[in-house]
Design a protein around this motif. Structure first.
Motif, PDB file in Angstrom:
ATOM      1  N   VAL A  21      35.732  97.360  76.603  1.00  0.00           N
ATOM      2  CA  VAL A  21      36.849  96.752  77.029  1.00  0.00           C
ATOM      3  C   VAL A  21      37.056  95.242  76.417  1.00  0.00           C
ATOM      4  CG1 VAL A  21      38.510  95.936  78.965  1.00  0.00           C
ATOM      5  CG2 VAL A  21      37.498  98.151  78.916  1.00  0.00           C
ATOM      6  N   TYR A  22      36.062  94.722  76.748  1.00  0.00           N
ATOM      7  CA  TYR A  22      35.963  93.227  76.050  1.00  0.00           C
ATOM      8  C   TYR A  22      36.117  92.921  74.559  1.00  0.00           C
ATOM      9  CZ  TYR A  22      34.457  88.470  75.400  1.00  0.00           C
ATOM     10  OH  TYR A  22      34.383  87.180  74.993  1.00  0.00           O
ATOM     11  N   GLU A  23      35.386  93.847  73.872  1.00  0.00           N
ATOM     12  CA  GLU A  23      35.299  94.054  72.495  1.00  0.00           C
ATOM     13  C   GLU A  23      36.822  94.451  71.885  1.00  0.00           C
ATOM     14  OE1 GLU A  23      32.019  96.403  71.352  1.00  0.00           O
ATOM     15  OE2 GLU A  23      30.641  95.001  71.946  1.00  0.00           O
ATOM     16  N   ASN A  24      37.549  95.244  72.662  1.00  0.00           N
ATOM     17  CA  ASN A  24      38.987  95.755  72.241  1.00  0.00           C
ATOM     18  C   ASN A  24      39.703  94.350  72.277  1.00  0.00           C
ATOM     19  OD1 ASN A  24      38.078  98.239  71.294  1.00  0.00           O
ATOM     20  ND2 ASN A  24      38.385  99.122  73.379  1.00  0.00           N
ATOM     21  N   ALA A  25      39.529  93.804  73.350  1.00  0.00           N
ATOM     22  CA  ALA A  25      40.578  92.612  73.703  1.00  0.00           C
ATOM     23  C   ALA A  25      40.205  91.547  72.692  1.00  0.00           C
ATOM     24  CB  ALA A  25      40.338  92.143  75.209  1.00  0.00           C
ATOM     25  N   LEU A  26      39.306  91.253  72.166  1.00  0.00           N
ATOM     26  CA  LEU A  26      38.831  90.392  71.428  1.00  0.00           C
ATOM     27  C   LEU A  26      39.681  90.636  69.935  1.00  0.00           C
ATOM     28  CD1 LEU A  26      34.973  89.247  71.612  1.00  0.00           C
ATOM     29  CD2 LEU A  26      37.108  88.179  72.494  1.00  0.00           C
ATOM     30  N   LYS A  27      39.618  92.021  69.716  1.00  0.00           N
ATOM     31  CA  LYS A  27      40.252  92.399  68.399  1.00  0.00           C
ATOM     32  C   LYS A  27      41.724  92.461  68.372  1.00  0.00           C
ATOM     33  CE  LYS A  27      36.354  95.592  67.511  1.00  0.00           C
ATOM     34  NZ  LYS A  27      35.987  97.043  67.490  1.00  0.00           N
ATOM     35  N   GLU A  28      42.300  92.303  69.672  1.00  0.00           N
ATOM     36  CA  GLU A  28      43.788  92.387  69.586  1.00  0.00           C
ATOM     37  C   GLU A  28      44.383  91.019  68.902  1.00  0.00           C
ATOM     38  OE1 GLU A  28      45.385  93.102  73.567  1.00  0.00           O
ATOM     39  OE2 GLU A  28      44.169  95.118  73.768  1.00  0.00           O
ATOM     40  N   ASP A  29      45.488  91.164  68.450  1.00  0.00           N
ATOM     41  CA  ASP A  29      46.159  89.892  67.864  1.00  0.00           C
ATOM     42  C   ASP A  29      46.832  88.991  69.041  1.00  0.00           C
ATOM     43  OD1 ASP A  29      45.575  90.193  65.192  1.00  0.00           O
ATOM     44  OD2 ASP A  29      47.411  91.373  64.564  1.00  0.00           O
ATOM     45  N   VAL A  30      46.947  87.882  68.645  1.00  0.00           N
ATOM     46  CA  VAL A  30      47.688  86.913  69.788  1.00  0.00           C
ATOM     47  C   VAL A  30      49.213  87.152  69.449  1.00  0.00           C
ATOM     48  CG1 VAL A  30      48.189  84.432  70.300  1.00  0.00           C
ATOM     49  CG2 VAL A  30      45.735  85.202  69.430  1.00  0.00           C
ATOM     50  N   PRO A  31      49.869  87.212  70.564  1.00  0.00           N
ATOM     51  CA  PRO A  31      51.311  87.704  70.448  1.00  0.00           C
ATOM     52  C   PRO A  31      51.984  86.396  69.545  1.00  0.00           C
ATOM     53  CG  PRO A  31      50.649  88.234  72.344  1.00  0.00           C
ATOM     54  CD  PRO A  31      49.406  87.665  71.877  1.00  0.00           C
ATOM     55  N   ASP A  32      53.097  86.873  68.872  1.00  0.00           N
ATOM     56  CA  ASP A  32      53.743  85.665  68.076  1.00  0.00           C
ATOM     57  C   ASP A  32      54.379  84.503  68.907  1.00  0.00           C
ATOM     58  OD1 ASP A  32      53.367  86.942  65.752  1.00  0.00           O
ATOM     59  OD2 ASP A  32      55.005  87.950  65.845  1.00  0.00           O
ATOM     60  N   ARG A  33      54.781  84.896  70.309  1.00  0.00           N
ATOM     61  CA  ARG A  33      55.476  83.820  71.139  1.00  0.00           C
ATOM     62  C   ARG A  33      54.522  82.922  71.570  1.00  0.00           C
ATOM     63  NH1 ARG A  33      56.518  87.108  76.703  1.00  0.00           N
ATOM     64  NH2 ARG A  33      54.891  86.314  77.837  1.00  0.00           N
TER      65      ARG A  33
END
Length: 48
Positions: A21-33
């Motif tokens: 779960v942690y590794e997947n969270a690190l791969k997510e992009d930061v939202p534009d806002r």
């Protein structure tokens, strides 16, 4: 001793799932806002 083995196996499974779960969270992009908010904060700090 099988109870200890079950606890050890359960802890191992939990550890592996948390790491996944942690590794997947690190791969997510930061939202534009959030990017926009960070840019605004940087601009404010630099006095622009």
């Amino acid at each position: 001793m099988s109870g200890d083995n079950q606890k050890s196996s359960l802890r191992k499974d939990i550890d592996e799932n948390l790491k996944r779960v942690y590794e997947n969270a690190l791969k997510e992009d930061v939202p534009d806002r959030f990017k926009l908010l960070l840019e605004q904060l940087k601009a404010k700090e630099s006095g622009k």
